[in-house]
Design a protein around this motif. Sequence first.
Motif, PDB file in Angstrom:
ATOM      1  N   ARG A  83       1.967  -1.395   5.865  1.00 46.40           N
ATOM      2  CA  ARG A  83       2.044  -2.006   4.746  1.00 46.40           C
ATOM      3  C   ARG A  83       2.177  -0.568   3.698  1.00 46.40           C
ATOM      4  O   ARG A  83       2.142  -0.812   2.506  1.00 46.40           O
ATOM      5  CB  ARG A  83       0.610  -2.496   4.238  1.00 46.40           C
ATOM      6  CG  ARG A  83       0.305  -3.927   4.966  1.00 46.40           C
ATOM      7  CD  ARG A  83      -0.975  -4.581   4.881  1.00 46.40           C
ATOM      8  NE  ARG A  83      -1.046  -4.983   3.281  1.00 46.40           N
ATOM      9  CZ  ARG A  83      -1.839  -6.349   3.254  1.00 46.40           C
ATOM     10  NH1 ARG A  83      -2.575  -6.818   4.010  1.00 46.40           N
ATOM     11  NH2 ARG A  83      -1.930  -6.819   1.991  1.00 46.40           N
ATOM     12  N   ALA A 123      -2.523  -0.535   7.932  1.00 43.83           N
ATOM     13  CA  ALA A 123      -2.264  -0.089   6.540  1.00 43.83           C
ATOM     14  C   ALA A 123      -0.855   0.666   6.764  1.00 43.83           C
ATOM     15  O   ALA A 123      -0.241   0.832   5.780  1.00 43.83           O
ATOM     16  CB  ALA A 123      -3.663   1.042   6.322  1.00 43.83           C
ATOM     17  N   ASP A 165      -6.091  -7.187   7.747  1.00 39.87           N
ATOM     18  CA  ASP A 165      -5.026  -7.524   6.798  1.00 39.87           C
ATOM     19  C   ASP A 165      -5.790  -8.090   5.435  1.00 39.87           C
ATOM     20  O   ASP A 165      -5.353  -7.901   4.235  1.00 39.87           O
ATOM     21  CB  ASP A 165      -4.030  -8.519   7.165  1.00 39.87           C
ATOM     22  CG  ASP A 165      -3.099  -7.786   7.956  1.00 39.87           C
ATOM     23  OD1 ASP A 165      -2.434  -6.823   7.042  1.00 39.87           O
ATOM     24  OD2 ASP A 165      -2.429  -8.174   9.001  1.00 39.87           O
ATOM     25  N   LEU A 191       0.711  -1.189  -0.028  1.00 39.12           N
ATOM     26  CA  LEU A 191      -0.216  -0.029  -0.111  1.00 39.12           C
ATOM     27  C   LEU A 191       0.803   1.252  -0.060  1.00 39.12           C
ATOM     28  O   LEU A 191       0.408   2.264   0.202  1.00 39.12           O
ATOM     29  CB  LEU A 191      -0.941   0.028   1.240  1.00 39.12           C
ATOM     30  CG  LEU A 191      -1.872  -1.123   1.512  1.00 39.12           C
ATOM     31  CD1 LEU A 191      -2.749  -0.984   2.695  1.00 39.12           C
ATOM     32  CD2 LEU A 191      -2.943  -1.146   0.219  1.00 39.12           C
ATOM     33  N   TRP A 203      -7.209  -5.474   3.403  1.00 33.31           N
ATOM     34  CA  TRP A 203      -6.145  -4.735   2.652  1.00 33.31           C
ATOM     35  C   TRP A 203      -5.508  -5.570   1.721  1.00 33.31           C
ATOM     36  O   TRP A 203      -5.127  -5.203   0.421  1.00 33.31           O
ATOM     37  CB  TRP A 203      -4.734  -4.329   3.604  1.00 33.31           C
ATOM     38  CG  TRP A 203      -5.069  -3.293   4.711  1.00 33.31           C
ATOM     39  CD1 TRP A 203      -4.826  -3.448   6.100  1.00 33.31           C
ATOM     40  CD2 TRP A 203      -6.043  -2.143   4.226  1.00 33.31           C
ATOM     41  NE1 TRP A 203      -5.266  -2.220   6.462  1.00 33.31           N
ATOM     42  CE2 TRP A 203      -6.273  -1.498   5.517  1.00 33.31           C
ATOM     43  CE3 TRP A 203      -6.531  -1.402   3.221  1.00 33.31           C
ATOM     44  CZ2 TRP A 203      -6.567  -0.310   5.694  1.00 33.31           C
ATOM     45  CZ3 TRP A 203      -7.269  -0.241   3.311  1.00 33.31           C
ATOM     46  CH2 TRP A 203      -7.306   0.146   4.642  1.00 33.31           C
TER      47      TRP A 203
END
Length: 299
Positions: free
Chosen positions: A51, A48, A288, A10, A291
């Motif tokens: 990531r 997030a 997760d 991300l 995501w």
Amino acid sequence: RVLRGRPRDLSGRKIVVSAGGTREAIDPVRFIGNRSSGLQGYALARTAVARGAEVTLVAANVTLPDPAGASVVRVESTAELRDAVLAASDDADVVVMAAAVADFRPVTRHDEKIKKSDGEPESIQLTKNPDILAELGQRRVQARLADPAVAGEPAGTPVPAGAAAHPERGTADEAGGAAGPVSAPRPAGRSGPGGAQGSAGAGASAGEPPPAGIRGPRPEVIVGFAAETHDVLANGQAKLVRKGCDLLVVNQVGEGKAFGTADNAATVLVAGGEPVEVPLGPKEDLADAVWDLVAARLA
Ligand code: CTP
Ligand code: CA
């Protein structure tokens, strides 16, 4: 929990997460509220960040410490949540509405505390709050319809039938170069009749174009949450379509699940795809899983 070992899939993405539950004041000491600890939204924000995302966390009445690396905006009412989410969403790639939003608010707020000694309480008249998630979906539909040439609609992100664009939209002929400020993100160099839109106002923020220079309608991925007590999947599927989101995380409530606990189990409904079951586990695992699906849609 250690957050190492995650993919940085991300990174460079702007993500807005709402968390907690909004409160609507009855008087200076009382409110109508929604039950939500904010744990799932905070887990989404933390993971997030881990990531690689640039995260804005809009937190409504949450007592948890700020997650490191996220920028946190604290709000109380639904109106405040709406302002903060819509402002942060203008240039966001992803918006996740994990907050429990109060559906109704009192029509009037008493300036002074209502006293018992005043006798039997009067009834509280309520009015509906705006639906922020639906508004995000509608803004994106309008942005797509306003300029299909640059919309670059990603495959597998159909405009859901239920997420109707502005119903009073004008025809291409009516538009004839009269595209107003609410509908013309890129007026120069346009070919074809894109940007057609009637003069009827779409509501101040609902019709605003995405900022210039941004690729495609924003946000690219919209995620909702829904707690249902019955007919979980059918209600969730209808909600996904009605609100025009890409993913809807549904969980069943009422059996000691979801509220205030560290664990969560859910089904993630996917627009144009098969549902994904996430077994009971830490809220970070559900985060997760969300995501993973978001990253796949962004790719
Ligand atoms: N939501 C929102 N604004 C509202 C109400 C809900 O943005 N005024 C968002 C929530 O944050 C959540 C999703 O919509 O992501 C689903 O919320 P839910 O309460 O399940 O949906 P409602 O449309 O309010 O339906 P219900 O009558 O079942 O409460
Ligand atoms: Ca609701």
